[in-house]
Design a protein around this motif. Sequence first.
Motif, PDB file in Angstrom:
ATOM      1  N   ALA A 109     -14.190 -17.153  13.498  1.00 29.59           N
ATOM      2  CA  ALA A 109     -13.717 -15.880  12.968  1.00 29.59           C
ATOM      3  C   ALA A 109     -12.502 -15.368  13.743  1.00 29.59           C
ATOM      4  CB  ALA A 109     -14.841 -14.847  13.036  1.00 29.59           C
ATOM      5  N   GLN A 110     -11.546 -14.781  13.005  1.00 29.83           N
ATOM      6  CA  GLN A 110     -10.354 -14.173  13.595  1.00 29.83           C
ATOM      7  C   GLN A 110     -10.117 -12.836  12.905  1.00 29.83           C
ATOM      8  OE1 GLN A 110      -7.746 -17.407  12.556  1.00 29.83           O
ATOM      9  NE2 GLN A 110      -7.690 -18.241  14.625  1.00 29.83           N
ATOM     10  N   GLU A 111     -10.265 -11.738  13.632  1.00 29.06           N
ATOM     11  CA  GLU A 111     -10.078 -10.423  13.038  1.00 29.06           C
ATOM     12  C   GLU A 111      -8.645 -10.207  12.574  1.00 29.06           C
ATOM     13  OE1 GLU A 111     -11.430  -7.399  15.634  1.00 29.06           O
ATOM     14  OE2 GLU A 111     -13.529  -8.060  15.641  1.00 29.06           O
ATOM     15  N   ASP A 112      -7.703 -10.892  13.202  1.00 36.77           N
ATOM     16  CA  ASP A 112      -6.299 -10.745  12.846  1.00 36.77           C
ATOM     17  C   ASP A 112      -5.791 -11.926  12.032  1.00 36.77           C
ATOM     18  OD1 ASP A 112      -6.516 -12.564  14.874  1.00 36.77           O
ATOM     19  OD2 ASP A 112      -4.752 -11.882  15.985  1.00 36.77           O
ATOM     20  N   GLY A 113      -6.703 -12.537  11.243  1.00 34.75           N
ATOM     21  CA  GLY A 113      -6.338 -13.724  10.492  1.00 34.75           C
ATOM     22  C   GLY A 113      -5.165 -13.510   9.542  1.00 34.75           C
ATOM     23  N   ALA A 114      -5.133 -12.371   8.824  1.00 29.68           N
ATOM     24  CA  ALA A 114      -4.043 -12.106   7.878  1.00 29.68           C
ATOM     25  C   ALA A 114      -2.702 -11.996   8.598  1.00 29.68           C
ATOM     26  CB  ALA A 114      -4.337 -10.826   7.101  1.00 29.68           C
ATOM     27  N   GLU A 115      -2.696 -11.323   9.744  1.00 32.96           N
ATOM     28  CA  GLU A 115      -1.446 -11.204  10.496  1.00 32.96           C
ATOM     29  C   GLU A 115      -0.993 -12.563  11.023  1.00 32.96           C
ATOM     30  OE1 GLU A 115       0.507  -8.518  14.105  1.00 32.96           O
ATOM     31  OE2 GLU A 115      -1.638  -8.393  13.681  1.00 32.96           O
ATOM     32  N   ARG A 116      -1.929 -13.384  11.464  1.00 29.00           N
ATOM     33  CA  ARG A 116      -1.579 -14.725  11.913  1.00 29.00           C
ATOM     34  C   ARG A 116      -0.935 -15.513  10.765  1.00 29.00           C
ATOM     35  NH1 ARG A 116      -4.481 -16.844  16.554  1.00 29.00           N
ATOM     36  NH2 ARG A 116      -5.834 -15.259  17.479  1.00 29.00           N
ATOM     37  N   ALA A 117      -1.513 -15.369   9.559  1.00 31.65           N
ATOM     38  CA  ALA A 117      -0.970 -16.080   8.405  1.00 31.65           C
ATOM     39  C   ALA A 117       0.456 -15.638   8.107  1.00 31.65           C
ATOM     40  CB  ALA A 117      -1.871 -15.846   7.189  1.00 31.65           C
ATOM     41  N   ILE A 118       0.712 -14.335   8.162  1.00 34.23           N
ATOM     42  CA  ILE A 118       2.056 -13.809   7.901  1.00 34.23           C
ATOM     43  C   ILE A 118       3.048 -14.339   8.927  1.00 34.23           C
ATOM     44  CG2 ILE A 118       3.480 -11.735   7.858  1.00 34.23           C
ATOM     45  CD1 ILE A 118       1.768 -11.872   5.440  1.00 34.23           C
ATOM     46  N   LEU A 119       2.671 -14.269  10.204  1.00 29.87           N
ATOM     47  CA  LEU A 119       3.574 -14.721  11.267  1.00 29.87           C
ATOM     48  C   LEU A 119       3.829 -16.226  11.169  1.00 29.87           C
ATOM     49  CD1 LEU A 119       2.130 -12.662  14.264  1.00 29.87           C
ATOM     50  CD2 LEU A 119       4.244 -12.234  13.000  1.00 29.87           C
ATOM     51  N   ALA A 120       2.767 -16.981  10.857  1.00 27.85           N
ATOM     52  CA  ALA A 120       2.931 -18.429  10.711  1.00 27.85           C
ATOM     53  C   ALA A 120       3.854 -18.735   9.533  1.00 27.85           C
ATOM     54  CB  ALA A 120       1.575 -19.097  10.513  1.00 27.85           C
ATOM     55  N   ALA A 121       3.684 -17.999   8.424  1.00 28.51           N
ATOM     56  CA  ALA A 121       4.512 -18.225   7.239  1.00 28.51           C
ATOM     57  C   ALA A 121       5.981 -17.924   7.531  1.00 28.51           C
ATOM     58  CB  ALA A 121       4.017 -17.361   6.084  1.00 28.51           C
ATOM     59  N   LYS A 122       6.249 -16.837   8.242  1.00 25.05           N
ATOM     60  CA  LYS A 122       7.639 -16.497   8.569  1.00 25.05           C
ATOM     61  C   LYS A 122       8.281 -17.588   9.408  1.00 25.05           C
ATOM     62  CE  LYS A 122       8.732 -12.227   9.537  1.00 25.05           C
ATOM     63  NZ  LYS A 122       8.764 -10.875  10.154  1.00 25.05           N
ATOM     64  N   LEU A 123       7.530 -18.127  10.368  1.00 22.94           N
ATOM     65  CA  LEU A 123       8.080 -19.179  11.216  1.00 22.94           C
ATOM     66  C   LEU A 123       8.266 -20.474  10.418  1.00 22.94           C
ATOM     67  CD1 LEU A 123       9.023 -19.934  14.026  1.00 22.94           C
ATOM     68  CD2 LEU A 123       6.655 -20.498  14.630  1.00 22.94           C
ATOM     69  N   MET A 124       7.333 -20.755   9.496  1.00 18.53           N
ATOM     70  CA  MET A 124       7.475 -21.943   8.652  1.00 18.53           C
ATOM     71  C   MET A 124       8.745 -21.874   7.822  1.00 18.53           C
ATOM     72  SD  MET A 124       3.589 -22.579   7.238  1.00 18.53           S
ATOM     73  CE  MET A 124       2.254 -23.099   8.314  1.00 18.53           C
ATOM     74  N   LEU A 125       8.992 -20.715   7.211  1.00 11.38           N
ATOM     75  CA  LEU A 125      10.192 -20.559   6.387  1.00 11.38           C
ATOM     76  C   LEU A 125      11.452 -20.702   7.226  1.00 11.38           C
ATOM     77  CD1 LEU A 125       9.036 -17.554   4.161  1.00 11.38           C
ATOM     78  CD2 LEU A 125       9.330 -19.926   3.436  1.00 11.38           C
ATOM     79  N   GLU A 126      11.424 -20.125   8.417  1.00 12.24           N
ATOM     80  CA  GLU A 126      12.587 -20.203   9.299  1.00 12.24           C
ATOM     81  C   GLU A 126      12.855 -21.646   9.730  1.00 12.24           C
ATOM     82  OE1 GLU A 126      13.627 -19.058  13.910  1.00 12.24           O
ATOM     83  OE2 GLU A 126      12.316 -17.696  12.793  1.00 12.24           O
ATOM     84  N   LYS A 127      11.816 -22.342  10.180  1.00 10.63           N
ATOM     85  CA  LYS A 127      11.983 -23.708  10.671  1.00 10.63           C
ATOM     86  C   LYS A 127      12.294 -24.683   9.532  1.00 10.63           C
ATOM     87  CE  LYS A 127      10.999 -23.024  15.077  1.00 10.63           C
ATOM     88  NZ  LYS A 127      11.986 -23.284  16.159  1.00 10.63           N
ATOM     89  N   PHE A 128      11.671 -24.457   8.370  1.00 10.99           N
ATOM     90  CA  PHE A 128      11.903 -25.386   7.270  1.00 10.99           C
ATOM     91  C   PHE A 128      13.327 -25.279   6.734  1.00 10.99           C
ATOM     92  CE2 PHE A 128      11.867 -26.835   2.870  1.00 10.99           C
ATOM     93  CZ  PHE A 128      11.340 -28.105   3.033  1.00 10.99           C
ATOM     94  N   ALA A 129      13.931 -24.101   6.825  1.00 15.28           N
ATOM     95  CA  ALA A 129      15.320 -23.944   6.379  1.00 15.28           C
ATOM     96  C   ALA A 129      16.229 -24.907   7.135  1.00 15.28           C
ATOM     97  CB  ALA A 129      15.775 -22.505   6.573  1.00 15.28           C
ATOM     98  N   GLY A 130      15.997 -25.029   8.432  1.00 15.09           N
ATOM     99  CA  GLY A 130      16.789 -25.969   9.229  1.00 15.09           C
ATOM    100  C   GLY A 130      16.508 -27.407   8.857  1.00 15.09           C
ATOM    101  N   LEU A 131      15.206 -27.725   8.605  1.00 15.87           N
ATOM    102  CA  LEU A 131      14.833 -29.078   8.224  1.00 15.87           C
ATOM    103  C   LEU A 131      15.449 -29.447   6.872  1.00 15.87           C
ATOM    104  CD1 LEU A 131      13.196 -31.653   8.753  1.00 15.87           C
ATOM    105  CD2 LEU A 131      11.220 -30.527   7.680  1.00 15.87           C
TER     106      LEU A 131
END
Length: 383
Positions: free
Chosen positions: A245-267
Amino acid sequence: MSATLSATFRTLLVSSSESSRALLERLLDGSDFVIDDMVAPDQVIASVARRAPDLIVIDVEADATTLTRVCGVLKANPTTLLVPLVGLAKSAKQRLLAFEAGVDDFLTHQVRRDEFMVRVRSLLKVSAARRQLAAEQLAEEVKRRELIRAAFRRYISPKLADQILASPELLDSMFAGTHKRTQVAVMFADMRGFTALSERLNPEQVVELLNEFFKLLTDITFEYEGTVFSMAGDSLLVGFGVPVAQEDGAERAILAAKLMLEKFAGLAHRWTQRYGVETGLGIGINVGEVIAGNIGSPSYMNYTIIGDTVNVASRLGQRARAGEMLFSDAVKTWLDERGVDVGAMPLPSLVLRGRSSPIGIFCVPTSNNERLDFRPDATLPPH
């Protein structure tokens, strides 16, 4: 030090009788055995803690309760579990009592020195063989656990893998046939333009690109302690808050998604330079209750998450444009309740098949794709 490596074999005598010590000294005289310590029954634990013996000789003349207690302590202690335990008594009357208490061999005061040494050495050989077997079994168990940990770390972050392996309940929930209702943040990350890309490149190049794609996304998933549930074609299914369980699961998902979009743009830019192909990444996120557990047959099982929460995240992932993250009003409500502001913009509601009412959706504008021209009453343009 084990018996097989000792220059002399250390012997612990458990007795309060000096006559027992004198007898044992006579039996050990001229051999490679020495009396390292002599203690009363109530001092055994302290003596063993100071230094482990190679051989333990216990005076069976003690009362039955004390004898049983001392033998039980020695056989339960990992340090002395495999150390030979010899009972010594004035007569054979104590023989059955000694074996019932837990000794490995029993001798009387009348035993000849040569017989004593033969029987003691035989016990030491058996003990050495058992120690070797135990060491091999331990090494095999460590190897097995490392293989399990390595397998877990292929789809669960190393930190979560260690938590699961350390918790019998979590481990059982993942491998047993049980299913668990739990609150999870679900993310779908889909590559845009994959069909055209696969038509232009040969299969080896497509596999190379997919490996780069999934490595980038899984590394970021693990950075935010998410769990990868599926890699299907050009899509990745990730959960936050399961199996741990992670109480901040939604926030983790948002932060992970933002980093994915940023890193994938370079890829994606590097792919364009290398192969002349255009592609992008779209992400959908939802939060809510799912069923987590093993789905499949007795011969093949897959630990996954199912439910309407997953379906909505999948549809959002399909709707998201390249370089865009879409999430549901459930995620927005979760963020608002916790005072988390990610700069979300409302978009036209989305009507899902089988639902009578639409769901609210939001996006987080990025430098690559800002939906500033959208109005709440507009319609989503086709992809």
